[in-house]
Design a protein around this motif. Structure first.
Motif, PDB file in Angstrom:
ATOM      1  N   ARG A  37       0.824  -1.214   0.000  1.00 39.89           N
ATOM      2  CA  ARG A  37       0.000   0.000   0.000  1.00 39.89           C
ATOM      3  C   ARG A  37       0.859   1.266   0.000  1.00 39.89           C
ATOM      4  NH1 ARG A  37      -3.574  -2.147   4.975  1.00 39.89           N
ATOM      5  NH2 ARG A  37      -1.437  -2.671   5.574  1.00 39.89           N
ATOM      6  N   ASP A  38       2.175   1.112   0.221  1.00 38.91           N
ATOM      7  CA  ASP A  38       3.067   2.273   0.291  1.00 38.91           C
ATOM      8  C   ASP A  38       3.966   2.412  -0.939  1.00 38.91           C
ATOM      9  OD1 ASP A  38       1.965   2.806   2.737  1.00 38.91           O
ATOM     10  OD2 ASP A  38       3.599   1.931   3.886  1.00 38.91           O
ATOM     11  N   ILE A  39       3.681   1.653  -1.987  1.00 34.25           N
ATOM     12  CA  ILE A  39       4.512   1.733  -3.192  1.00 34.25           C
ATOM     13  C   ILE A  39       4.428   3.126  -3.819  1.00 34.25           C
ATOM     14  CG2 ILE A  39       4.756   0.888  -5.572  1.00 34.25           C
ATOM     15  CD1 ILE A  39       4.168  -1.925  -4.471  1.00 34.25           C
ATOM     16  N   GLU A  40       3.256   3.756  -3.774  1.00 36.47           N
ATOM     17  CA  GLU A  40       3.125   5.107  -4.338  1.00 36.47           C
ATOM     18  C   GLU A  40       4.036   6.090  -3.600  1.00 36.47           C
ATOM     19  OE1 GLU A  40      -0.211   8.573  -5.194  1.00 36.47           O
ATOM     20  OE2 GLU A  40      -0.877   6.561  -4.624  1.00 36.47           O
ATOM     21  N   ILE A  41       4.114   5.960  -2.272  1.00 38.82           N
ATOM     22  CA  ILE A  41       5.013   6.828  -1.498  1.00 38.82           C
ATOM     23  C   ILE A  41       6.453   6.564  -1.918  1.00 38.82           C
ATOM     24  CG2 ILE A  41       5.844   7.407   0.819  1.00 38.82           C
ATOM     25  CD1 ILE A  41       3.063   6.594   1.873  1.00 38.82           C
ATOM     26  N   LEU A  42       6.805   5.282  -2.110  1.00 40.37           N
ATOM     27  CA  LEU A  42       8.160   4.939  -2.540  1.00 40.37           C
ATOM     28  C   LEU A  42       8.470   5.569  -3.896  1.00 40.37           C
ATOM     29  CD1 LEU A  42      10.672   3.048  -1.823  1.00 40.37           C
ATOM     30  CD2 LEU A  42       9.700   1.524  -3.540  1.00 40.37           C
ATOM     31  N   ILE A  43       7.542   5.487  -4.837  1.00 39.13           N
ATOM     32  CA  ILE A  43       7.752   6.066  -6.166  1.00 39.13           C
ATOM     33  C   ILE A  43       7.958   7.579  -6.063  1.00 39.13           C
ATOM     34  CG2 ILE A  43       6.613   6.549  -8.383  1.00 39.13           C
ATOM     35  CD1 ILE A  43       5.461   3.675  -8.196  1.00 39.13           C
ATOM     36  N   ASN A  44       7.230   8.214  -5.139  1.00 41.50           N
ATOM     37  CA  ASN A  44       7.396   9.654  -4.951  1.00 41.50           C
ATOM     38  C   ASN A  44       8.745  10.014  -4.331  1.00 41.50           C
ATOM     39  OD1 ASN A  44       4.932  10.319  -6.102  1.00 41.50           O
ATOM     40  ND2 ASN A  44       3.834  10.159  -4.169  1.00 41.50           N
ATOM     41  N   CYS A  45       9.487   9.006  -3.851  1.00 42.14           N
ATOM     42  CA  CYS A  45      10.832   9.232  -3.304  1.00 42.14           C
ATOM     43  C   CYS A  45      11.907   9.213  -4.393  1.00 42.14           C
ATOM     44  CB  CYS A  45      11.169   8.171  -2.253  1.00 42.14           C
ATOM     45  SG  CYS A  45      10.165   8.276  -0.755  1.00 42.14           S
TER      46      CYS A  45
END
Length: 198
Positions: free
Chosen positions: A131-139
């Motif tokens: 569920r946190d892959i989008e946050i990772l991509i934004n990194c």
């Protein structure tokens, strides 16, 4: 480990170990599996009580053979792992383990052949909650979120062409995304997904 747990271990040193009753899923949730769940090979019920989750987290550890368990008073309750012993969550400020503790210095960001993401640090292999892959991509070190998504897509198609760097929450320097395999991770961080009596 809680002092009450240490005291119980001293008082009752020969309590039999327990297998198959507790599972850690790929999102860092504990599941209780009664005998019916074990027979049906089902995941069991998610443990939602915050006090019980915290108690399990504080008393979660591994033996010398890579078997993870929850020390429940005098009894070791061995944990079946859906993926690996640790699951992490990203927030804009920090990286948290499924036990609620922050992950300190991250040493690597990895992706396996199933496109599951991992962080390593503090001598732990941590699966990223999907569920946190989008946050990772934004990194991803890129000018805009749209460019970050395009950069990730391009890198996944041909990672040998260029490096992709991520600046993770709470970390001083960007880290490159590296390819790996599940077997390579298990070699570097040995653990048993389904502990069994010897």
């Amino acid at each position: 480990m809680d002092e009450i747990v240490k005291a119980a271990m001293l008082k009752w040193p020969a309590v039999p170990d327990c297998y198959g009753w507790l599972t850690l899923d790929a999102r860092g949730q504990w599941h209780m599996r009664d005998e019916a769940c074990q027979r049906a090979n089902s995941a069991g019920d998610i443990i939602r009580n915050p006090a019980l989750q915290a108690f399990i987290g504080r008393n979660y550890q591994a033996d010398a053979n890579g078997n993870w368990y929850f020390q429940n008073g005098p009894q070791r309750v061995f944990v079946d792992l859906e993926v690996c012993p640790w699951v992490c969550k990203l927030t804009p400020e920090a990286i948290y383990l499924h036990t609620g503790v922050t992950l300190g210095s991250v040493t690597a960001v990895l992706i396996d052949e199933l496109q599951q993401f991992y962080l390593t640090g503090d001598n732990k292999l941590c699966l990223l909650d999907d569920r946190d892959i989008e946050i990772l991509i934004n990194c991803i070190v890129a000018a805009t979120p749209e460019e970050a998504i395009r950069t990730m897509e391009t890198w996944l198609e041909n990672p040998a062409d260029h490096a992709l760097y991520l600046r993770l929450p709470g970390q001083k320097s960007p880290l490159p995304l590296q390819q790996t395999t599940i077997s390579a991770l298990k070699e570097q961080f040995p653990f048993n997904r389904k502990p069994a009596p010897r």
